[in-house]
Write a protein that holds these residues in place. Structure first.
Motif, PDB file in Angstrom:
ATOM      1  N   SER A  20     -35.818   7.721 -34.313  1.00 57.13           N
ATOM      2  CA  SER A  20     -37.033   8.400 -34.780  1.00 57.13           C
ATOM      3  C   SER A  20     -37.741   9.132 -33.643  1.00 57.13           C
ATOM      4  CB  SER A  20     -37.990   7.389 -35.423  1.00 57.13           C
ATOM      5  OG  SER A  20     -38.540   6.511 -34.450  1.00 57.13           O
ATOM      6  N   ALA A  80     -33.966  -1.731 -33.189  1.00 58.05           N
ATOM      7  CA  ALA A  80     -34.348  -0.756 -32.169  1.00 58.05           C
ATOM      8  C   ALA A  80     -33.642   0.584 -32.338  1.00 58.05           C
ATOM      9  CB  ALA A  80     -34.051  -1.331 -30.787  1.00 58.05           C
ATOM     10  N   THR A  99     -41.318   3.994 -39.221  1.00 58.01           N
ATOM     11  CA  THR A  99     -40.127   3.289 -38.733  1.00 58.01           C
ATOM     12  C   THR A  99     -40.506   2.039 -37.956  1.00 58.01           C
ATOM     13  OG1 THR A  99     -38.945   5.402 -38.559  1.00 58.01           O
ATOM     14  CG2 THR A  99     -38.030   3.525 -37.360  1.00 58.01           C
ATOM     15  N   LEU A 100     -41.482   2.165 -37.070  1.00 56.02           N
ATOM     16  CA  LEU A 100     -41.896   1.027 -36.245  1.00 56.02           C
ATOM     17  C   LEU A 100     -42.428  -0.115 -37.107  1.00 56.02           C
ATOM     18  CD1 LEU A 100     -42.369  -0.175 -33.444  1.00 56.02           C
ATOM     19  CD2 LEU A 100     -44.568   1.003 -33.372  1.00 56.02           C
ATOM     20  N   VAL A 124     -39.551  -1.794 -38.959  1.00 56.38           N
ATOM     21  CA  VAL A 124     -38.780  -2.630 -38.027  1.00 56.38           C
ATOM     22  C   VAL A 124     -39.498  -3.956 -37.785  1.00 56.38           C
ATOM     23  CG1 VAL A 124     -38.008  -2.837 -35.632  1.00 56.38           C
ATOM     24  CG2 VAL A 124     -37.603  -0.717 -36.883  1.00 56.38           C
ATOM     25  N   ILE A 168     -42.295   8.131 -37.044  1.00 56.92           N
ATOM     26  CA  ILE A 168     -42.218   7.123 -35.976  1.00 56.92           C
ATOM     27  C   ILE A 168     -43.028   5.885 -36.346  1.00 56.92           C
ATOM     28  CG2 ILE A 168     -42.918   6.609 -33.602  1.00 56.92           C
ATOM     29  CD1 ILE A 168     -42.197   9.482 -32.869  1.00 56.92           C
ATOM     30  N   THR A 169     -44.240   6.095 -36.835  1.00 57.98           N
ATOM     31  CA  THR A 169     -45.090   4.960 -37.212  1.00 57.98           C
ATOM     32  C   THR A 169     -44.479   4.174 -38.364  1.00 57.98           C
ATOM     33  OG1 THR A 169     -47.049   6.211 -36.529  1.00 57.98           O
ATOM     34  CG2 THR A 169     -47.408   4.293 -37.937  1.00 57.98           C
ATOM     35  N   ARG A 206     -34.094  -4.105 -39.890  1.00 54.27           N
ATOM     36  CA  ARG A 206     -34.035  -2.855 -39.125  1.00 54.27           C
ATOM     37  C   ARG A 206     -34.413  -3.157 -37.680  1.00 54.27           C
ATOM     38  NH1 ARG A 206     -32.370  -2.501 -44.202  1.00 54.27           N
ATOM     39  NH2 ARG A 206     -31.923  -0.366 -44.797  1.00 54.27           N
ATOM     40  N   LEU A 262     -40.001  -2.092 -27.708  1.00 54.69           N
ATOM     41  CA  LEU A 262     -40.396  -1.994 -29.111  1.00 54.69           C
ATOM     42  C   LEU A 262     -41.787  -2.590 -29.330  1.00 54.69           C
ATOM     43  CD1 LEU A 262     -38.908  -0.896 -31.610  1.00 54.69           C
ATOM     44  CD2 LEU A 262     -38.220  -3.221 -32.132  1.00 54.69           C
ATOM     45  N   SER A 313     -33.057   2.257 -35.058  1.00 51.54           N
ATOM     46  CA  SER A 313     -33.851   3.089 -35.970  1.00 51.54           C
ATOM     47  C   SER A 313     -35.038   3.709 -35.242  1.00 51.54           C
ATOM     48  CB  SER A 313     -34.351   2.244 -37.149  1.00 51.54           C
ATOM     49  OG  SER A 313     -33.274   1.750 -37.907  1.00 51.54           O
ATOM     50  N   TYR A 314     -35.723   2.893 -34.463  1.00 53.93           N
ATOM     51  CA  TYR A 314     -36.895   3.400 -33.744  1.00 53.93           C
ATOM     52  C   TYR A 314     -36.497   4.429 -32.689  1.00 53.93           C
ATOM     53  CZ  TYR A 314     -41.173   3.506 -31.010  1.00 53.93           C
ATOM     54  OH  TYR A 314     -42.295   3.925 -30.341  1.00 53.93           O
ATOM     55  N   HIS A 340     -50.285   6.870 -33.286  1.00 54.57           N
ATOM     56  CA  HIS A 340     -49.672   6.526 -34.568  1.00 54.57           C
ATOM     57  C   HIS A 340     -50.457   7.141 -35.722  1.00 54.57           C
ATOM     58  CE1 HIS A 340     -46.928   3.759 -32.657  1.00 54.57           C
ATOM     59  NE2 HIS A 340     -47.936   3.142 -32.065  1.00 54.57           N
TER      60      HIS A 340
END
Length: 347
Positions: A281, A275, A298-299, A302, A295-296, A273, A213, A277-278, A222
């Motif tokens: 995604s 790993a 979500t990261l 998190v 993705i960006t 949130r 992560l 979730s990531y 990103h």
């Protein structure tokens, strides 16, 4: 267990709906990066997976109410599986020829099928292992006993994934049933070996996931949309509130040990949130632009929830506990000196 199931199943669904509808209408209004109906609800489902690893570790260190610890930890375990099933259901139930109402109905049917069928597979394998080890004496051969346990724990995952169900749901329910029945049919040597082996593997996997992560910040292309990130974070908090507070009031009507307002607030605050979730995604099959945006977003969510909310949990708990007159300075000092570990695998 009933309260945990309510928070994990109904609560996660409520959170996904709040976030999905919120982002969909905000996108139509031009406030945030526009996602279509499917993309909004897929993102709402995956970002609803909570992973309060830091919070649970601090709970252990401060020796909080066991009921609160059980609710947060239990919900986080089952919540991941529910979020995976929800996201998979939404992605698999889409068809351009169907209307929105039909898509929702198909999604609901798919969710029920995936949830109950996957759980059933896990329960069946666990019961078979319990019966087999009860009537077949392998206590004098712990190596064979240990090998059979590994087979029975992994088999439901493989079968569920092979028939396009949820492997994590199958292995979760298999583990729950095994801990109640199969575990007591094992020899003492195998019990200890199995527990320590799985704890070690869990710790290694958890460490690798969080390392991945962190490396993801520098490993992928990103595309940040500030408005989407901010509103997604706000909707996560709103969705978590719509999940925790109404459902806690509801389950209190059937509980002997009541969930207090303080516990509700801590449960809401501990909605970090993680790993899962990531990872979800990364498996979205949308256009490259939309995929990179999700993705960006979500990261970043998190990282923000883990660092800020996770880091603020200790001061928050100490502040809320400071109002208790019954807590002595000596006990506080002892609890303060206790080791804090960020592993869910701690005994």
């Amino acid at each position: 267990i009933g309260s945990i199931l309510v928070f994990a199943i109904i609560g996660t669904t409520i959170s996904a709906i709040v976030i999905g509808f919120g982002l969909y209408f905000l996108g139509i209004a031009g406030v945030v990066y526009q996602l279509n109906f499917l993309e909004s609800f897929a993102f709402g489902s995956l970002i609803s997976a909570v992973d309060p690893v830091a919070t649970v570790a601090i709970f252990h260190a401060l020796n909080v109410d066991p009921v609160l610890n059980m609710l947060v930890f239990g919900e986080s375990i089952l919540n991941d599986a529910i979020a995976i099933v929800l996201t998979t259901t939404i992605l698999e139930s889409t068809d351009g020829a169907t209307s929105t109402a039909e898509a929702i109905l198909m999604g609901f049917n798919r969710f029920c099928l995936m949830f109950f069928a996957s759980a059933g597979i896990g329960v069946v394998f666990a019961l078979i292992s319990a019966l087999l080890l009860k009537h077949v004496d392998l206590r004098k051969n712990p190596s064979l006993e240990f090998g059979m346990m590994l087979v029975f724990t992994y088999a439901p995952y493989v079968l569920a994934e092979g028939i396009h169900l949820s492997g994590i749901m199958a292995i979760l329910f298999c583990g729950i049933v095994m801990s109640h029945y199969t575990h007591f049919n094992l020899s003492t040597v195998t019990q200890i070996t199995m527990q320590q082996t799985l704890r070690t593997l869990s710790f290694i996997a958890e460490t690798c996931v969080f390392a991945y992560l962190g490396l993801a910040l520098f490993s992928f292309k990103h595309r940040a949309e500030p408005a989407l990130i901010v509103w997604s974070l706000i909707l996560c908090l709103i969705g978590r509130a719509c999940n925790i507070f109404p459902l806690a009031i509801l389950v209190n009507k059937f509980r002997e040990h009541q969930i207090t307002k303080k516990m509700m607030f801590i449960m809401w605050f501990s909605g970090l949130r993680g790993a899962i979730s990531y990872a979800l995604s990364l498996h979205l099959n949308f256009s490259d632009e939309t995929r990179h945006v999700i993705i960006t977003t979500t990261l970043i969510i998190v990282l923000i929830t883990t660092l800020i909310f996770g880091g603020a949990t200790m001061p928050l708990l100490k502040f809320m506990r400071a109002t208790k007159n019954s807590t002595s300075k000596r006990l506080r000092r002892k609890k303060k000196d206790r080791e804090v570990t960020l592993s869910k695998t701690r005994e």
